[in-house]
Design an enzyme around this catalytic site. Structure first.
Site, PDB file in Angstrom:
ATOM      1  N   LEU A 124       0.874  -1.111  -0.105  1.00 25.74           N
ATOM      2  CA  LEU A 124       0.159   0.087   0.099  1.00 25.74           C
ATOM      3  C   LEU A 124       0.888   1.210   0.068  1.00 25.74           C
ATOM      4  O   LEU A 124       0.868   2.166  -1.109  1.00 25.74           O
ATOM      5  CB  LEU A 124      -1.037   0.040   1.183  1.00 25.74           C
ATOM      6  CG  LEU A 124      -1.763   1.275   1.465  1.00 25.74           C
ATOM      7  CD1 LEU A 124      -2.769   1.562   0.341  1.00 25.74           C
ATOM      8  CD2 LEU A 124      -2.304   1.388   2.873  1.00 25.74           C
ATOM      9  N   GLU A 126       3.518   4.305  -0.045  1.00 26.43           N
ATOM     10  CA  GLU A 126       4.344   5.007  -1.192  1.00 26.43           C
ATOM     11  C   GLU A 126       5.014   6.281  -0.458  1.00 26.43           C
ATOM     12  O   GLU A 126       4.788   6.465   0.525  1.00 26.43           O
ATOM     13  CB  GLU A 126       3.515   5.345  -2.546  1.00 26.43           C
ATOM     14  CG  GLU A 126       2.910   4.190  -2.948  1.00 26.43           C
ATOM     15  CD  GLU A 126       2.290   4.613  -4.415  1.00 26.43           C
ATOM     16  OE1 GLU A 126       2.276   6.103  -4.753  1.00 26.43           O
ATOM     17  OE2 GLU A 126       1.596   3.708  -4.825  1.00 26.43           O
ATOM     18  N   SER A 131       0.059   8.062   5.834  1.00 28.63           N
ATOM     19  CA  SER A 131      -1.099   8.150   6.188  1.00 28.63           C
ATOM     20  C   SER A 131      -2.252   8.539   5.393  1.00 28.63           C
ATOM     21  O   SER A 131      -3.269   8.082   5.658  1.00 28.63           O
ATOM     22  CB  SER A 131      -1.173   9.366   7.207  1.00 28.63           C
ATOM     23  OG  SER A 131      -0.123   8.870   8.305  1.00 28.63           O
ATOM     24  N   ARG A 242      -5.400  -4.955  12.400  1.00 26.82           N
ATOM     25  CA  ARG A 242      -4.831  -4.007  13.746  1.00 26.82           C
ATOM     26  C   ARG A 242      -4.929  -4.517  14.871  1.00 26.82           C
ATOM     27  O   ARG A 242      -3.783  -4.330  15.900  1.00 26.82           O
ATOM     28  CB  ARG A 242      -5.587  -2.528  13.444  1.00 26.82           C
ATOM     29  CG  ARG A 242      -4.747  -1.541  12.394  1.00 26.82           C
ATOM     30  CD  ARG A 242      -5.826  -0.448  12.106  1.00 26.82           C
ATOM     31  NE  ARG A 242      -5.133   0.412  11.108  1.00 26.82           N
ATOM     32  CZ  ARG A 242      -5.737   1.022  10.387  1.00 26.82           C
ATOM     33  NH1 ARG A 242      -6.971   1.486  10.643  1.00 26.82           N
ATOM     34  NH2 ARG A 242      -5.114   1.969   9.501  1.00 26.82           N
ATOM     35  N   ARG A 267      18.254  -8.433  41.707  1.00 27.12           N
ATOM     36  CA  ARG A 267      19.181  -7.449  41.841  1.00 27.12           C
ATOM     37  C   ARG A 267      19.285  -6.824  43.268  1.00 27.12           C
ATOM     38  O   ARG A 267      18.367  -6.333  43.816  1.00 27.12           O
ATOM     39  CB  ARG A 267      18.680  -6.056  41.033  1.00 27.12           C
ATOM     40  CG  ARG A 267      19.562  -4.944  40.961  1.00 27.12           C
ATOM     41  CD  ARG A 267      21.130  -4.946  40.542  1.00 27.12           C
ATOM     42  NE  ARG A 267      21.405  -3.593  40.360  1.00 27.12           N
ATOM     43  CZ  ARG A 267      22.924  -3.471  40.192  1.00 27.12           C
ATOM     44  NH1 ARG A 267      23.731  -4.345  40.151  1.00 27.12           N
ATOM     45  NH2 ARG A 267      23.576  -2.347  40.041  1.00 27.12           N
ATOM     46  N   GLN A 336      14.268   1.198  32.462  1.00 30.43           N
ATOM     47  CA  GLN A 336      14.415   2.126  33.621  1.00 30.43           C
ATOM     48  C   GLN A 336      14.630   1.251  34.759  1.00 30.43           C
ATOM     49  O   GLN A 336      15.430   1.685  35.741  1.00 30.43           O
ATOM     50  CB  GLN A 336      13.311   2.998  33.949  1.00 30.43           C
ATOM     51  CG  GLN A 336      13.498   4.251  35.035  1.00 30.43           C
ATOM     52  CD  GLN A 336      14.670   5.162  34.378  1.00 30.43           C
ATOM     53  OE1 GLN A 336      14.871   5.498  33.560  1.00 30.43           O
ATOM     54  NE2 GLN A 336      15.104   5.871  35.563  1.00 30.43           N
ATOM     55  N   GLU A 363       1.116   0.111  10.228  1.00 34.73           N
ATOM     56  CA  GLU A 363      -0.507  -0.262  10.034  1.00 34.73           C
ATOM     57  C   GLU A 363      -1.406   0.960  10.701  1.00 34.73           C
ATOM     58  O   GLU A 363      -2.362   0.882  11.088  1.00 34.73           O
ATOM     59  CB  GLU A 363      -0.900  -1.750  10.747  1.00 34.73           C
ATOM     60  CG  GLU A 363      -0.363  -2.688  10.096  1.00 34.73           C
ATOM     61  CD  GLU A 363      -1.040  -3.804  10.140  1.00 34.73           C
ATOM     62  OE1 GLU A 363      -2.028  -4.102  10.552  1.00 34.73           O
ATOM     63  OE2 GLU A 363      -0.288  -5.118   9.836  1.00 34.73           O
ATOM     64  N   GLY A 364      -0.789   2.341  10.297  1.00 30.05           N
ATOM     65  CA  GLY A 364      -1.533   3.323  10.641  1.00 30.05           C
ATOM     66  C   GLY A 364      -0.823   3.791  11.920  1.00 30.05           C
ATOM     67  O   GLY A 364      -1.082   3.306  13.035  1.00 30.05           O
ATOM     68  N   THR A 365      -0.479   5.252  12.020  1.00 32.32           N
ATOM     69  CA  THR A 365       0.013   5.740  13.273  1.00 32.32           C
ATOM     70  C   THR A 365      -1.091   5.788  14.261  1.00 32.32           C
ATOM     71  O   THR A 365      -2.313   5.724  14.094  1.00 32.32           O
ATOM     72  CB  THR A 365       0.690   7.083  12.926  1.00 32.32           C
ATOM     73  OG1 THR A 365      -0.386   7.892  12.658  1.00 32.32           O
ATOM     74  CG2 THR A 365       1.660   7.227  11.754  1.00 32.32           C
TER      75      THR A 365
END
Ligand code: COS
Length: 382
Positions: A124, A126, A131, A242, A267, A336, A363-365
């Site tokens: 899809l 390019e 978006s 998605r 730790r 962290q 797959e779409g922001t």
């Protein structure tokens, strides 16, 4: 938490979990370092019949739904989302055929996908259409009984590794999104080639390349569905896919939490394990809340989609955005908790943090997901 999975779903989880523990986790650092596509692991997934999960039974699959595939990729995501992405993007390339392909097309491609003999990719994006998916420039022109494709697709997952490419091209520029169509291009078709593998921040086990079409001729019957319905099929494909990205995020976040909690127990600082300090406990608690709430939303959205396939967009976008934002946060917090060790490449959370970023982008922001949700709310409250 008990999600009341069926016996078959629990079986899928168990198989995918074992494969992740035995075949993915021991090799993930090496695949990442060498930017190596996980061909051997994919073969083992095929032997375990996992490529058949979402393929309809009539074509040799299990006829599983959105939840079944989410459960599978969640496990792979716990190990390595580079490997999970290679697996999941295969279906992104195949969903258009399942959604809109003719009977003949389904018979031709799906049985080989179900066995893992053939592998898919989705073309899809390019250079100037990310978006803005309907802004693609690649064209397909009918010439006798062949389509002729010209253009270049960018950042295509499984590029160079797939045999079946669902490619979105403009077949009538005057009709806007209604002028786009999907065509199946096969590896080896004349005029079709893939660019070199891109170098990426994370998911380095997955392959990302350009797809280049120079007067690429393919038979007319490779059109998926009717001419001009491509954009709608693209949107439905993304709606279906998605939740799988959300599930990769849940898996990655679970993996990062596991590493951080195990580390915090062993730790020692100031004479006791760091998990004994409330500051660390609260971080781990927030990570656990994130993982469980993301999992619950992904499973609920996937179940909703399986029960109501016409109401996919909003829940799909919600679970993708939420679970992948959680994945980024949990991976960052795992680094962290582990401090300097977490920052070293020798420990897996460094890779998890690099990998997590793509989940918020591809797959779409997550900004596009929020647009989709916002537009749906706008319709609901009108
Ligand atoms: N299901 C079915 N039809 C849909 C749909 C969906 N989920 N979303 C949109 N459509 C239809 C619309 O109803 C409209 O139909 P009509 O022409 O009959 O009006 C048509 O598709 C165009 O819709 P719209 O005007 O909303 O399209 P836009 O160009 O504004 O684009 C977004 C909408 C931004 C949501 C879309 O381009 C998108 O999802 N972009 C992100 C793409 C992406 O995920 N890229 C990642 C790479 S792929 S791995």
């Amino acid at each position: 938490m008990d999600y009341f999975l069926t016996e078959q779903q629990q079986m899928i989880v168990d198989i995918a979990r074992q494969l992740t523990d035995e075949k993915i986790i021991p090799h993930r650092a090496e695949l990442d370092e060498q930017h190596q596509f996980p061909r051997e692991i994919l073969k083992q997934m095929a032997q375990a019949d996992l490529f058949g999960v979402p393929i309809p039974e009539a074509y040799g699959g299990f006829g599983g739904g959105c939840l079944d595939i989410a459960l599978t990729v969640e496990q792979f995501g716990r190990g390595c989302i580079g490997v999970g992405t290679a697996f999941a993007a295969n279906f992104l390339g195949v969903y258009p055929i399942i959604i809109a392909g003719s009977e003949a097309m389904k018979e031709k491609y799906l049985p080989d996908v179900a066995t893992g003999k053939k592998f898919g990719a989705f073309g899809l994006t390019e250079a100037n259409a990310g978006s803005d998916a309907s802004g693609i420039q690649t064209t397909a022109v009918l010439d006798g009984d062949h389509w002729v494709l010209n253009g270049t697709k960018q950042w295509i997952t499984n590029g160079g590794e797939a045999q079946i490419y669902a490619v979105v091209a403009i077949t009538d520029r005057s009709r806007g999104p209604r002028g786009a169509s999907i065509l199946v291009v096969e590896e080896g078709d004349p005029g079709f080639s893939c660019g070199p593998k891109e170098k990426k921040m994370g998911i380095r086990a997955s392959s990302t390349t350009e797809l280049i079409f120079k007067d690429c001729r393919i038979p007319a019957d490779r059109l998926v569905g009717r001419q001009g319905t491509g954009f709608i099929t693209v949107m439905k494909t993304l709606d279906l896919s998605r939740p799988g990205i959300g599930a990769l995020g849940v898996g990655l976040a679970q993996g990062a939490l596991d590493e951080a909690a195990r580390y915090a127990k062993q730790r020692q600082q100031f004479g006791k394990p760091i998990i004994a300090f409330q500051a660390v406990q609260h971080m781990l608690a927030d990570m656990a809340i994130g993982v469980e709430s993301a999992r619950a939303l992904v499973y609920a959205a996937a179940r909703h989609i399986d029960a109501h396939p016409k109401e996919m967009s909003k829940v799909s976008a919600m679970c993708k955005a939420y679970a992948t934002d959680v994945a980024m946060k949990v991976a960052t917090d795992a680094v962290q908790v582990m401090g300097g060790y977490g920052y070293m490449c020798e420990y897996p959370v460094e890779k998890m943090m690099r990998d997590a970023k793509i989940l918020q982008i591809y797959e779409g922001t997550n900004q596009i997901q929020r647009n989709v949700i916002g537009q749906e709310l706008n319709k609901e409250y009108s």
